[in-house]
Design a protein around this motif. Sequence first.
Motif, PDB file in Angstrom:
ATOM      1  N   CYS A 101       9.510 -20.802 -42.589  1.00  0.00           N
ATOM      2  CA  CYS A 101       9.454 -20.220 -41.237  1.00  0.00           C
ATOM      3  C   CYS A 101       8.057 -19.671 -40.942  1.00  0.00           C
ATOM      4  O   CYS A 101       7.488 -18.931 -41.748  1.00  0.00           O
ATOM      5  CB  CYS A 101      10.488 -19.101 -41.111  1.00  0.00           C
ATOM      6  SG  CYS A 101      10.267 -18.090 -39.634  1.00  0.00           S
TER       7      CYS A 101
ATOM      8  N   GLY B 179       7.301 -17.457 -38.846  1.00  0.00           N
ATOM      9  CA  GLY B 179       7.339 -16.022 -38.556  1.00  0.00           C
ATOM     10  C   GLY B 179       7.375 -15.183 -39.824  1.00  0.00           C
ATOM     11  O   GLY B 179       6.465 -14.404 -40.089  1.00  0.00           O
ATOM     12  N   CYS B 180       8.430 -15.385 -40.645  1.00  0.00           N
ATOM     13  CA  CYS B 180       8.622 -14.480 -41.784  1.00  0.00           C
ATOM     14  C   CYS B 180       8.211 -15.093 -43.122  1.00  0.00           C
ATOM     15  O   CYS B 180       8.131 -14.395 -44.136  1.00  0.00           O
ATOM     16  CB  CYS B 180      10.082 -14.041 -41.848  1.00  0.00           C
ATOM     17  SG  CYS B 180      11.192 -15.434 -42.110  1.00  0.00           S
TER      18      CYS B 180
ATOM     19  N   CYS C 232      15.432 -19.895 -37.796  1.00  0.00           N
ATOM     20  CA  CYS C 232      15.407 -18.842 -38.811  1.00  0.00           C
ATOM     21  C   CYS C 232      16.399 -17.746 -38.431  1.00  0.00           C
ATOM     22  O   CYS C 232      16.491 -17.365 -37.261  1.00  0.00           O
ATOM     23  CB  CYS C 232      13.995 -18.273 -38.902  1.00  0.00           C
ATOM     24  SG  CYS C 232      13.859 -16.863 -39.989  1.00  0.00           S
TER      25      CYS C 232
ATOM     26  N   ARG D 104      16.240 -14.656 -39.042  1.00  0.00           N
ATOM     27  CA  ARG D 104      15.559 -13.432 -38.595  1.00  0.00           C
ATOM     28  C   ARG D 104      14.737 -13.658 -37.323  1.00  0.00           C
ATOM     29  O   ARG D 104      14.701 -12.812 -36.441  1.00  0.00           O
ATOM     30  CB  ARG D 104      14.565 -12.965 -39.669  1.00  0.00           C
ATOM     31  CG  ARG D 104      15.213 -12.460 -40.908  1.00  0.00           C
ATOM     32  CD  ARG D 104      14.144 -11.890 -41.808  1.00  0.00           C
ATOM     33  NE  ARG D 104      14.499 -12.142 -43.189  1.00  0.00           N
ATOM     34  CZ  ARG D 104      13.753 -11.791 -44.207  1.00  0.00           C
ATOM     35  NH1 ARG D 104      12.601 -11.200 -44.022  1.00  0.00           N
ATOM     36  NH2 ARG D 104      14.150 -12.035 -45.435  1.00  0.00           N
ATOM     37  N   CYS D 105      14.007 -14.802 -37.272  1.00  0.00           N
ATOM     38  CA  CYS D 105      12.991 -14.958 -36.222  1.00  0.00           C
ATOM     39  C   CYS D 105      13.428 -15.857 -35.079  1.00  0.00           C
ATOM     40  O   CYS D 105      12.725 -15.954 -34.073  1.00  0.00           O
ATOM     41  CB  CYS D 105      11.704 -15.529 -36.821  1.00  0.00           C
ATOM     42  SG  CYS D 105      11.199 -14.742 -38.348  1.00  0.00           S
TER      43      CYS D 105
END
Length: 396
Positions: free
Chosen positions: A38, A40-41, A77, A79-80
């Motif tokens: 990902c 982002g994370c 994702c 989370r993101c």
Amino acid sequence: MKSVLCSLFWEGYTLYKHKHLGKGHLLFILEALNDPVCGGCGQSCRRIHDQSLRRIRDCDLLDQRLSLELSVRRVRCGRCGTKTERIAWLPRSGRQTCRLIAQVEDLCKDQPIKHVSKRLGLPWHTVKRIDKARLVRELPEVDYGSLRTLVMDEFALHKGHRYASVVADADTRQVLWIGEGRSRESIRPFFESLGEHCDQIEAVAMDQNSAFDLEVKMHCPNAEVVYDLFHVVAKYGREVIDRVRVDQANELRQNKSARRAVKRSRWLLLKNKDNLNEEELVRLEELMNANQSLAQVYVLKEQLKELWRSSSIWGAFKRWRTWWRMCRQSKIKPLLAFANKLRPYLRGIIASAKYPLNTSVLEGMNNKIKVIKRTAYGFRDTEYFFLKIKHAFPGK
Ligand SMILES: [Zn+2]
């Protein structure tokens, strides 16, 4: 061999196949070995939202241009949300690998964009964009707390239709600020950014014809304005020596060889005497022996320079008085006009005895800016041009 290449340059990918895109241009089609990460994370992510083919350029492989093609995936994702995957050797939205970008950045440090563009087979604007991003990222920091003396100057942009102003630290020669325009208002942002440090400025050197002095006095209550030798002598060359030389040449219409000698003497008279070779020194002496007015304005040019080499304010003032008297006695009109115009600036001239700012700072800056401008360096982009100048004068 293939896997060694891949793990060296394209971590996480393998070479699926290659094609020839034309003479000297290879295309490698790469395939991912692992689940995407990902953007982002940075977590590995199995759920793929979609993917798109991307064609990118890499550094040449031996004598071959090299392009790569791969699927760039978007992940879902936890989370993101939906994010483009992160690939260690490829910038998020770029069409060049990190390796190629580093090579462009390195070459641009001492070569014009045009050369780099040709050498690597990249579009001119791509090379410029990469170099500009590096200049912004590596911009030298300014330590406002240590500033004491400044130099200010202006220079022409676009064949003299527009101007820019530049402020530098007189001690370190670091260019602190550049902005378009040459009015009081256009340099105000510099003093605003200087803020509370304005009080610690002791002296500011500048051209006596600039609009900067009033602005300096408004912001920096403790600063002495010092007029710069380089500009005054350049003006003396234009307004006195050039005029007298043309007048003398006109008077010598009957004597062709003497006339030619006077007409060709411009650089001889303007150049610093220390920079003349033996032959030029002989020519200078002959010229002065034959032309009394030229000899007078030449001697007075050398004496004018001495004003900036005084060890005290009083000494400088005495030199001024002698110089002024000699100008009056000469009765040479352009010289008298110049001296009269210079007189109101006397305070800032003799202040140089207290703040002996090296004039070569301004002269050197002026010349180097001209060189940067001449090599074009994406000159139509003023912001880029200013960044180039800041990097050329990074300070200590
Ligand atoms: Zn994530």
